[in-house]
Design an enzyme around this catalytic site. Sequence first.
Site, mmCIF file in Angstrom:
data_model
loop_
_atom_site.group_PDB
_atom_site.id
_atom_site.type_symbol
_atom_site.label_atom_id
_atom_site.label_comp_id
_atom_site.label_asym_id
_atom_site.label_seq_id
_atom_site.Cartn_x
_atom_site.Cartn_y
_atom_site.Cartn_z
ATOM 1 N N GLY A 1 0.831 -1.216 0.000
ATOM 2 C CA GLY A 1 0.000 0.000 0.000
ATOM 3 C C GLY A 1 0.861 1.260 0.000
ATOM 4 O O GLY A 1 0.662 2.170 -0.820
ATOM 5 N N LYS B 1 -2.280 -19.463 -6.434
ATOM 6 C CA LYS B 1 -1.870 -18.775 -7.660
ATOM 7 C C LYS B 1 -2.178 -19.604 -8.899
ATOM 8 O O LYS B 1 -2.630 -19.064 -9.916
ATOM 9 C CB LYS B 1 -0.373 -18.447 -7.583
HETATM 10 N N1 LIG Z 1 4.605 -7.884 0.080
HETATM 11 C C1 LIG Z 1 4.797 -8.507 -1.073
HETATM 12 O O1 LIG Z 1 5.922 -8.663 -1.543
HETATM 13 C C2 LIG Z 1 3.616 -9.028 -1.844
HETATM 14 C C3 LIG Z 1 3.834 -9.621 -3.112
HETATM 15 C C4 LIG Z 1 2.717 -10.058 -3.859
HETATM 16 C C5 LIG Z 1 1.444 -9.950 -3.320
HETATM 17 N N2 LIG Z 1 1.283 -9.412 -2.059
HETATM 18 C C6 LIG Z 1 -0.075 -9.315 -1.517
HETATM 19 O O2 LIG Z 1 -0.414 -7.938 -1.379
HETATM 20 C C7 LIG Z 1 -1.268 -7.751 -0.236
HETATM 21 C C8 LIG Z 1 -0.625 -6.727 0.680
HETATM 22 O O3 LIG Z 1 0.637 -7.211 1.098
HETATM 23 P P1 LIG Z 1 1.536 -6.394 2.135
HETATM 24 O O4 LIG Z 1 2.855 -7.059 2.167
HETATM 25 O O5 LIG Z 1 1.428 -4.956 1.848
HETATM 26 O O6 LIG Z 1 0.737 -6.713 3.490
HETATM 27 P P2 LIG Z 1 0.819 -5.899 4.870
HETATM 28 O O7 LIG Z 1 2.130 -5.195 4.957
HETATM 29 O O8 LIG Z 1 0.423 -6.859 5.926
HETATM 30 O O9 LIG Z 1 -0.313 -4.766 4.709
HETATM 31 C C9 LIG Z 1 -1.669 -5.042 4.777
HETATM 32 C C10 LIG Z 1 -2.387 -3.776 5.142
HETATM 33 O O10 LIG Z 1 -3.800 -4.026 5.176
HETATM 34 C C11 LIG Z 1 -4.333 -3.438 6.352
HETATM 35 N N3 LIG Z 1 -5.591 -4.050 6.734
HETATM 36 C C12 LIG Z 1 -5.833 -5.209 7.395
HETATM 37 N N4 LIG Z 1 -7.164 -5.385 7.552
HETATM 38 C C13 LIG Z 1 -7.764 -4.296 7.000
HETATM 39 C C14 LIG Z 1 -9.105 -3.857 6.876
HETATM 40 N N5 LIG Z 1 -10.115 -4.601 7.332
HETATM 41 N N6 LIG Z 1 -9.350 -2.677 6.253
HETATM 42 C C15 LIG Z 1 -8.347 -1.903 5.788
HETATM 43 N N7 LIG Z 1 -7.059 -2.256 5.883
HETATM 44 C C16 LIG Z 1 -6.762 -3.439 6.478
HETATM 45 C C17 LIG Z 1 -3.237 -3.616 7.371
HETATM 46 O O11 LIG Z 1 -3.450 -2.737 8.459
HETATM 47 P P3 LIG Z 1 -2.586 -2.947 9.815
HETATM 48 O O12 LIG Z 1 -1.144 -2.853 9.419
HETATM 49 O O13 LIG Z 1 -3.007 -1.824 10.669
HETATM 50 O O14 LIG Z 1 -2.945 -4.312 10.308
HETATM 51 C C18 LIG Z 1 -2.033 -3.217 6.518
HETATM 52 O O15 LIG Z 1 -1.967 -1.820 6.436
HETATM 53 C C19 LIG Z 1 -1.433 -9.131 0.404
HETATM 54 O O16 LIG Z 1 -2.641 -9.693 -0.010
HETATM 55 C C20 LIG Z 1 -0.224 -9.913 -0.125
HETATM 56 O O17 LIG Z 1 -0.459 -11.292 -0.180
HETATM 57 C C21 LIG Z 1 2.328 -8.944 -1.335
#
Ligand SMILES: NC(=O)c1ccc[n+]([C@@H]2O[C@H](COP(=O)([O-])OP(=O)(O)OC[C@H]3O[C@@H](n4cnc5c(N)ncnc54)[C@H](OP(=O)(O)O)[C@@H]3O)[C@@H](O)[C@H]2O)c1
Length: 340
Positions: free
Chosen positions: A12, A223
């Site tokens: 995000g 996936k």
């Molecule tokens: N990181 C990667 O390299 C990567 C690669 C490919 C795909 N993805 C996918 O992309 C997505 C995000 O990954 P990420 O690494 O950014 O995850 P992350 O760092 O855990 O971020 C998730 C965000 O969503 C928020 N959240 C949780 N519940 C929510 C709700 N009900 N309403 C609004 N916001 C909410 C969390 O808030 P809090 O922090 O306050 O809990 C956090 O800000 C995931 O589905 C992941 O599988 C990630």
Amino acid sequence: MRCAIIGYGNVGKASHILLSQKAQYIKQAYGVEIRVVAVADIMGSAIHEKGLKPEDLIPYAEKHGTVALSDYGLKGFIGPELLQKVKPDLVIEVTPTNIVNGEPGLSYIMTAIDIGAHVVTTNKGPFALKYREIMDKAKKQGVLVKLTGAVGGATRVLKYAEKCLAGEDIEDVRGILNGTTNYILTRMEEGISFEEALREAQRMGIAEADPTYDVEGIDAACKIAILANALLNENVTVHDISREGISKITKEDVAEALKSGETIKLIASAKELSVKPARIPVNHPLNVKGTLNAITFQTKNARELTIVGPGAGRFETASTVISDVIDIIESLRRGLSEQG
Ligand SMILES: NC(=O)c1ccc[n+]([C@@H]2O[C@H](COP(=O)([O-])OP(=O)(O)OC[C@H]3O[C@@H](n4cnc5c(N)ncnc54)[C@H](OP(=O)(O)O)[C@@H]3O)[C@@H](O)[C@H]2O)c1
């Protein structure tokens, strides 16, 4: 174009930064002004019609653990109500993956479609469970849903197939869709045990404390279910994928394969609807090392094409968000609003 970023974690925040960096380019190239008018995390949201800037919001989010305590913050105001109030043109949905019921991403995506907003997401959960339902609803509503970053991260396999293999008969899509297991298998080839390699991956932050999701092949199964639906016209969920992980593979198995000029990889196949360890020749294009992903398209006329690249990483994944946003802008310019 008024955007809402739902989920303000790794992807995000990185998406917000890249959107801000690319805003001028998008305006010049496409005549569209991108404005992030809402951002939400689990504790609340920030809403500002004039546009939220990452340099203003990220320090608050990092200091307080939420955007809700920023100047434009609203504690506790999240969920479908937020989208219904803000009515953005585009929702960037990047909440955590949940493969039990797809939430909270599923409700955000369904609400976005209901209110006529286009969707860009990197969250595989909703699509591993309800791919057809989401896409059919989007088609009915005339909105676009793009999920490039959800499969293979920066490799953009979905987009490659959509753009570069248009008109081609795709017979199978197979390969390595989980970087953590590939890292573990790579280290086992270098002589350490599964347990040692897993602990190392956990120390490096590339495996979770509970590694089941990766090592038992669940992530890869999600996936490949999406790829089977999107590219082979299947109608399956993660539960239809036959699955075997890598936890029973020993370093002796890996050494024995190497002696025969082969390597063990966790291979997912969209045609077979399976994820399982397989021996492939060491000179095979899918023999990539470390956390890389590698996906081979088997096609009727172009034959075999393999894409290799990073399957994760916050900016690597956020870069797919930008290309999906641009894709939507281009489609709208051409007056198309059907799913590609
Ligand atoms: N990181 C990667 O390299 C990567 C690669 C490919 C795909 N993805 C996918 O992309 C997505 C995000 O990954 P990420 O690494 O950014 O995850 P992350 O760092 O855990 O971020 C998730 C965000 O969503 C928020 N959240 C949780 N519940 C929510 C709700 N009900 N309403 C609004 N916001 C909410 C969390 O808030 P809090 O922090 O306050 O809990 C956090 O800000 C995931 O589905 C992941 O599988 C990630």
